[in-house]
Motif scaffolding. Sequence first.
Motif, PDB file in Angstrom:
ATOM      1  N   UNK A 167       0.828  -1.213   0.000  1.00 12.83           N
ATOM      2  CA  UNK A 167       0.000   0.000   0.000  1.00 12.83           C
ATOM      3  C   UNK A 167       0.866   1.268   0.000  1.00 12.83           C
ATOM      4  N   UNK A 168       1.788   1.327   0.941  1.00 15.12           N
ATOM      5  CA  UNK A 168       2.628   2.522   1.053  1.00 15.12           C
ATOM      6  C   UNK A 168       3.575   2.643  -0.135  1.00 15.12           C
ATOM      7  N   UNK A 169       3.981   1.515  -0.701  1.00 11.17           N
ATOM      8  CA  UNK A 169       4.827   1.552  -1.899  1.00 11.17           C
ATOM      9  C   UNK A 169       4.087   2.236  -3.040  1.00 11.17           C
ATOM     10  N   UNK A 170       2.833   1.859  -3.258  1.00  5.87           N
ATOM     11  CA  UNK A 170       2.034   2.507  -4.298  1.00  5.87           C
ATOM     12  C   UNK A 170       1.889   4.001  -4.029  1.00  5.87           C
ATOM     13  N   UNK A 171       1.695   4.361  -2.763  1.00  3.39           N
ATOM     14  CA  UNK A 171       1.558   5.778  -2.421  1.00  3.39           C
ATOM     15  C   UNK A 171       2.844   6.537  -2.747  1.00  3.39           C
ATOM     16  N   UNK A 172       3.997   5.941  -2.446  1.00  5.64           N
ATOM     17  CA  UNK A 172       5.277   6.599  -2.754  1.00  5.64           C
ATOM     18  C   UNK A 172       5.458   6.779  -4.250  1.00  5.64           C
ATOM     19  N   UNK A 173       5.012   5.806  -5.021  1.00  4.95           N
ATOM     20  CA  UNK A 173       5.112   5.921  -6.478  1.00  4.95           C
ATOM     21  C   UNK A 173       4.229   7.060  -6.990  1.00  4.95           C
ATOM     22  N   UNK A 174       3.021   7.168  -6.452  1.00  5.17           N
ATOM     23  CA  UNK A 174       2.103   8.232  -6.869  1.00  5.17           C
ATOM     24  C   UNK A 174       2.631   9.601  -6.444  1.00  5.17           C
ATOM     25  N   UNK A 175       3.300   9.647  -5.290  1.00 11.19           N
ATOM     26  CA  UNK A 175       3.882  10.901  -4.803  1.00 11.19           C
ATOM     27  C   UNK A 175       5.119  11.303  -5.594  1.00 11.19           C
ATOM     28  N   UNK A 176       5.736  10.343  -6.300  1.00 15.32           N
ATOM     29  CA  UNK A 176       6.966  10.623  -7.026  1.00 15.32           C
ATOM     30  C   UNK A 176       8.215  10.497  -6.183  1.00 15.32           C
ATOM     31  N   UNK A 177       8.085   9.899  -4.990  1.00 17.42           N
ATOM     32  CA  UNK A 177       9.243   9.733  -4.122  1.00 17.42           C
ATOM     33  C   UNK A 177      10.247   8.735  -4.689  1.00 17.42           C
ATOM     34  N   UNK A 178       9.770   7.827  -5.524  1.00 17.69           N
ATOM     35  CA  UNK A 178      10.652   6.875  -6.192  1.00 17.69           C
ATOM     36  C   UNK A 178      10.022   6.489  -7.521  1.00 17.69           C
ATOM     37  N   UNK A 179      10.843   6.164  -8.528  1.00 16.18           N
ATOM     38  CA  UNK A 179      10.295   5.767  -9.819  1.00 16.18           C
ATOM     39  C   UNK A 179       9.905   4.292  -9.811  1.00 16.18           C
ATOM     40  N   UNK A 180       8.937   3.938 -10.628  1.00 13.54           N
ATOM     41  CA  UNK A 180       8.540   2.539 -10.747  1.00 13.54           C
ATOM     42  C   UNK A 180       9.616   1.744 -11.464  1.00 13.54           C
ATOM     43  N   UNK A 181       9.841   0.520 -11.005  1.00  7.12           N
ATOM     44  CA  UNK A 181      10.798  -0.360 -11.685  1.00  7.12           C
ATOM     45  C   UNK A 181      10.298  -0.697 -13.085  1.00  7.12           C
ATOM     46  N   UNK A 182       9.004  -0.956 -13.190  1.00  8.14           N
ATOM     47  CA  UNK A 182       8.373  -1.286 -14.471  1.00  8.14           C
ATOM     48  C   UNK A 182       7.071  -0.492 -14.566  1.00  8.14           C
TER      49      UNK A 182
END
Length: 282
Positions: free
Chosen positions: A73-88
Amino acid sequence: MSSNSSSPLTGAADRAAATTAGRPAGQRGAIRLHNVSQRYGTGADAVTAVGPVDLDVPPGEFLVLVGASGCGKSTLLRLIAGFEPATVGDVEVSGGAPVPGVTSGVVFQQPRLFPWKTVGGNVDLALKYAKVPKSERAARRNELLERVGLDDTAHRRIWEISGGQQQRVAIARALAAETSLLLLDEPFAALDALTRERLQEDVRAVSSDNGRTNVFVTHSADEAAFLGSRIIVLTKRPGRVALDLSSTLPRTGVEPEELRGSPEYAALRAEIGAAVKEAAVA
């Protein structure tokens, strides 16, 4: 979720549906995840935390991500926030790549306030970063503090207010920037039950007032049922969408006690709870 035509919520639900129907996609606050996966580590130590996930969130939606601990859940939130880029895959907010601190406001589990500043000073700093003119900050700060129920607290020190009040300051600070997206990562998890319910009510009301898109992370079926206009249940790691459920509960026109006591709310909460349990072992 089944509905009860004799319930007092029915008319309010119809009115709420009428206000959200036909919203165009691609506006500010819209979120799009296409074939998104996130992996950490390399080689034999690599772990896929989430994915693949495809998700389209229209503007103004209150999306709740719910699932057992460690489901992403929090990983998806970080991706949406732009805190880290998606691997794929691709993550888009308002039609472009998410930019931390620009495309969204974020509220974390801990308030993360500056203890050496006053309540007002914390909000003023957020307004400064949001490039609000200095001459307008006092009025805007007071408006934000009033919105989260903290009238006349601007002068108080952080250590002089309760944990629940500190989290209200964090929400006001996140609302300081006129972003179209607000992300909340289990912001009430450390609070007592009464304070948690009050803040849920505040966030629900604020979301209805300002029209922002919201993404809220929780492991609580009760919280998901109360807050979400749409609820996504994630599987155990790697997190994938196990259930995508739209809520018919009204967003406005019903008192919180009436909503929580309704058969529709009980049915939705039970459906979410059962889905979370099933997804955690599937």
